[in-house]
Motif scaffolding. Structure first.
Motif, PDB file in Angstrom:
ATOM      1  N   ILE A  95      43.799 -13.821 -57.996  1.00 37.68           N
ATOM      2  CA  ILE A  95      43.111 -14.227 -59.224  1.00 37.68           C
ATOM      3  C   ILE A  95      41.655 -14.505 -58.876  1.00 37.68           C
ATOM      4  CG2 ILE A  95      42.996 -15.942 -61.079  1.00 37.68           C
ATOM      5  CD1 ILE A  95      46.032 -16.412 -60.618  1.00 37.68           C
ATOM      6  N   GLY A  96      40.759 -13.873 -59.590  1.00 36.96           N
ATOM      7  CA  GLY A  96      39.338 -14.069 -59.313  1.00 36.96           C
ATOM      8  C   GLY A  96      38.948 -13.622 -57.918  1.00 36.96           C
ATOM      9  N   GLY A  97      39.627 -12.618 -57.389  1.00 35.23           N
ATOM     10  CA  GLY A  97      39.320 -12.086 -56.068  1.00 35.23           C
ATOM     11  C   GLY A  97      39.815 -12.926 -54.905  1.00 35.23           C
ATOM     12  N   ALA A  98      40.639 -13.940 -55.189  1.00 37.57           N
ATOM     13  CA  ALA A  98      41.125 -14.837 -54.132  1.00 37.57           C
ATOM     14  C   ALA A  98      42.646 -14.983 -54.213  1.00 37.57           C
ATOM     15  CB  ALA A  98      40.473 -16.205 -54.262  1.00 37.57           C
ATOM     16  N   LEU A  99      43.247 -15.345 -53.084  1.00 36.31           N
ATOM     17  CA  LEU A  99      44.674 -15.660 -53.074  1.00 36.31           C
ATOM     18  C   LEU A  99      44.921 -16.850 -53.985  1.00 36.31           C
ATOM     19  CD1 LEU A  99      45.216 -15.506 -49.211  1.00 36.31           C
ATOM     20  CD2 LEU A  99      45.957 -13.783 -50.870  1.00 36.31           C
ATOM     21  N   ALA A 100      45.931 -16.761 -54.834  1.00 36.28           N
ATOM     22  CA  ALA A 100      46.237 -17.843 -55.766  1.00 36.28           C
ATOM     23  C   ALA A 100      47.140 -18.881 -55.104  1.00 36.28           C
ATOM     24  CB  ALA A 100      46.875 -17.284 -57.035  1.00 36.28           C
ATOM     25  N   TYR A 123      51.372 -19.120 -36.813  1.00 37.61           N
ATOM     26  CA  TYR A 123      50.047 -18.523 -36.659  1.00 37.61           C
ATOM     27  C   TYR A 123      49.463 -18.302 -38.052  1.00 37.61           C
ATOM     28  CZ  TYR A 123      51.575 -18.101 -31.915  1.00 37.61           C
ATOM     29  OH  TYR A 123      52.031 -18.404 -30.666  1.00 37.61           O
ATOM     30  N   ASP A 124      48.404 -19.029 -38.359  1.00 37.76           N
ATOM     31  CA  ASP A 124      47.784 -18.992 -39.679  1.00 37.76           C
ATOM     32  C   ASP A 124      47.065 -17.660 -39.874  1.00 37.76           C
ATOM     33  OD1 ASP A 124      46.411 -19.455 -42.057  1.00 37.76           O
ATOM     34  OD2 ASP A 124      45.854 -21.498 -41.517  1.00 37.76           O
ATOM     35  N   VAL A 125      47.478 -16.893 -40.874  1.00 36.46           N
ATOM     36  CA  VAL A 125      46.852 -15.605 -41.179  1.00 36.46           C
ATOM     37  C   VAL A 125      46.114 -15.636 -42.508  1.00 36.46           C
ATOM     38  CG1 VAL A 125      48.473 -14.279 -39.754  1.00 36.46           C
ATOM     39  CG2 VAL A 125      48.974 -14.640 -42.188  1.00 36.46           C
ATOM     40  N   THR A 126      45.949 -16.814 -43.091  1.00 37.67           N
ATOM     41  CA  THR A 126      45.322 -16.940 -44.409  1.00 37.67           C
ATOM     42  C   THR A 126      43.919 -16.348 -44.430  1.00 37.67           C
ATOM     43  OG1 THR A 126      46.559 -19.019 -44.630  1.00 37.67           O
ATOM     44  CG2 THR A 126      44.895 -18.557 -46.301  1.00 37.67           C
ATOM     45  N   ALA A 127      43.105 -16.662 -43.453  1.00 38.79           N
ATOM     46  CA  ALA A 127      41.725 -16.154 -43.425  1.00 38.79           C
ATOM     47  C   ALA A 127      41.694 -14.632 -43.284  1.00 38.79           C
ATOM     48  CB  ALA A 127      40.940 -16.814 -42.296  1.00 38.79           C
ATOM     49  N   THR A 128      42.612 -14.071 -42.517  1.00 38.47           N
ATOM     50  CA  THR A 128      42.684 -12.617 -42.359  1.00 38.47           C
ATOM     51  C   THR A 128      43.029 -11.955 -43.692  1.00 38.47           C
ATOM     52  OG1 THR A 128      43.366 -12.887 -40.064  1.00 38.47           O
ATOM     53  CG2 THR A 128      43.782 -10.744 -41.072  1.00 38.47           C
ATOM     54  N   HIS A 132      49.698  -4.699 -48.746  1.00 38.28           N
ATOM     55  CA  HIS A 132      49.576  -3.746 -49.858  1.00 38.28           C
ATOM     56  C   HIS A 132      49.042  -4.521 -51.059  1.00 38.28           C
ATOM     57  CE1 HIS A 132      51.317  -1.385 -53.325  1.00 38.28           C
ATOM     58  NE2 HIS A 132      50.531  -0.522 -52.725  1.00 38.28           N
ATOM     59  N   LEU A 133      47.888  -4.112 -51.526  1.00 39.65           N
ATOM     60  CA  LEU A 133      47.239  -4.766 -52.661  1.00 39.65           C
ATOM     61  C   LEU A 133      47.172  -3.808 -53.826  1.00 39.65           C
ATOM     62  CD1 LEU A 133      45.609  -7.115 -53.923  1.00 39.65           C
ATOM     63  CD2 LEU A 133      43.570  -6.112 -52.832  1.00 39.65           C
ATOM     64  N   ALA A 192      42.401 -13.239 -46.663  1.00 38.49           N
ATOM     65  CA  ALA A 192      41.221 -13.417 -47.521  1.00 38.49           C
ATOM     66  C   ALA A 192      40.146 -12.389 -47.187  1.00 38.49           C
ATOM     67  CB  ALA A 192      40.687 -14.836 -47.375  1.00 38.49           C
ATOM     68  N   ASP A 193      39.953 -12.088 -45.909  1.00 33.76           N
ATOM     69  CA  ASP A 193      38.997 -11.054 -45.497  1.00 33.76           C
ATOM     70  C   ASP A 193      39.393  -9.690 -46.063  1.00 33.76           C
ATOM     71  OD1 ASP A 193      37.490 -12.896 -44.079  1.00 33.76           O
ATOM     72  OD2 ASP A 193      38.317 -12.320 -42.122  1.00 33.76           O
ATOM     73  N   PHE A 194      40.677  -9.387 -46.000  1.00 28.37           N
ATOM     74  CA  PHE A 194      41.170  -8.127 -46.559  1.00 28.37           C
ATOM     75  C   PHE A 194      40.855  -8.052 -48.051  1.00 28.37           C
ATOM     76  CE2 PHE A 194      44.893  -6.045 -48.652  1.00 28.37           C
ATOM     77  CZ  PHE A 194      44.620  -4.735 -48.296  1.00 28.37           C
ATOM     78  N   LEU A 195      41.076  -9.142 -48.777  1.00 27.42           N
ATOM     79  CA  LEU A 195      40.785  -9.159 -50.215  1.00 27.42           C
ATOM     80  C   LEU A 195      39.311  -8.945 -50.496  1.00 27.42           C
ATOM     81  CD1 LEU A 195      42.973 -12.088 -51.608  1.00 27.42           C
ATOM     82  CD2 LEU A 195      43.366  -9.630 -51.792  1.00 27.42           C
ATOM     83  N   ARG A 196      38.453  -9.618 -49.747  1.00 23.03           N
ATOM     84  CA  ARG A 196      37.009  -9.449 -49.960  1.00 23.03           C
ATOM     85  C   ARG A 196      36.609  -7.991 -49.782  1.00 23.03           C
ATOM     86  NH1 ARG A 196      36.933 -14.539 -48.018  1.00 23.03           N
ATOM     87  NH2 ARG A 196      36.798 -14.019 -45.807  1.00 23.03           N
ATOM     88  N   GLY A 197      37.137  -7.356 -48.760  1.00 22.14           N
ATOM     89  CA  GLY A 197      36.821  -5.956 -48.515  1.00 22.14           C
ATOM     90  C   GLY A 197      37.358  -5.024 -49.586  1.00 22.14           C
ATOM     91  N   ALA A 198      38.461  -5.385 -50.216  1.00 20.39           N
ATOM     92  CA  ALA A 198      39.075  -4.551 -51.248  1.00 20.39           C
ATOM     93  C   ALA A 198      38.330  -4.640 -52.578  1.00 20.39           C
ATOM     94  CB  ALA A 198      40.539  -4.947 -51.436  1.00 20.39           C
TER      95      ALA A 198
END
Length: 138
Positions: free
Chosen positions: A105-110, A18-23, A134-135, A25-31
């Motif tokens: 890095i740069g607000g995105a998953l590396a 189950y691909d959770v990559t987009a979820t 946890h970020l 990324a959404d968490f990172l944008r909100g953080a």
């Protein structure tokens, strides 16, 4: 240095990826953190996490096939409390990871070009899985 956490829930339809990559990324944008480290932790003993190829679905099919041979149902396991897929699920989880650390890095998953983050469900029946995020960063 700041930090933030969240629990995400993943509804699975049974064994598979189950691909959770987009979820994530959404968490990172909100953080709103540009640099840091994201820890992703699976709160279960019969599911796990993988960073794996996200371009060709045959990779995931082949991985499932290999794990079916490594931890087959029907072997003479002592632990079968929840059915024939119980102990194979624990073996699969032991052979993979329950925790990942991913640089931000740069607000995105590396992640690399062809990488995605997957919850790997090891049980046949559907489950509601929880992943702790946890970020730490700035």
């Amino acid at each position: 240095m700041r930090q933030t956490t969240r629990i995400i829930r993943v509804e699975t339809g049974g064994r598979g990826f189950y691909d959770v990559t987009a979820t994530l990324a959404d968490f990172l944008r909100g953080a709103r953190m540009g640099e840091g480290l994201l820890t992703v932790f699976c709160r279960h003993t019969s599911a796990s996490l993988l960073i794996q190829e996200n371009a060709d679905p045959s990779v995931l099919r082949d991985l499932e096939s290999v794990f079916s041979r490594l931890a087959p149902e029907g072997a003479a396991y002592a632990h079968d409390t929840e059915g024939p897929d119980d102990m194979p699920a624990h073996i699969r989880a032991a052979l993979t990871q329950t925790q990942l650390s991913i640089p931000v890095i740069g607000g995105a998953l590396a992640l690399g070009t062809w990488q995605g983050v997957y919850l790997f469900e090891h049980r046949r029946r559907p489950h509601r899985r929880e992943i702790a995020l946890h970020l730490m960063g700035e």
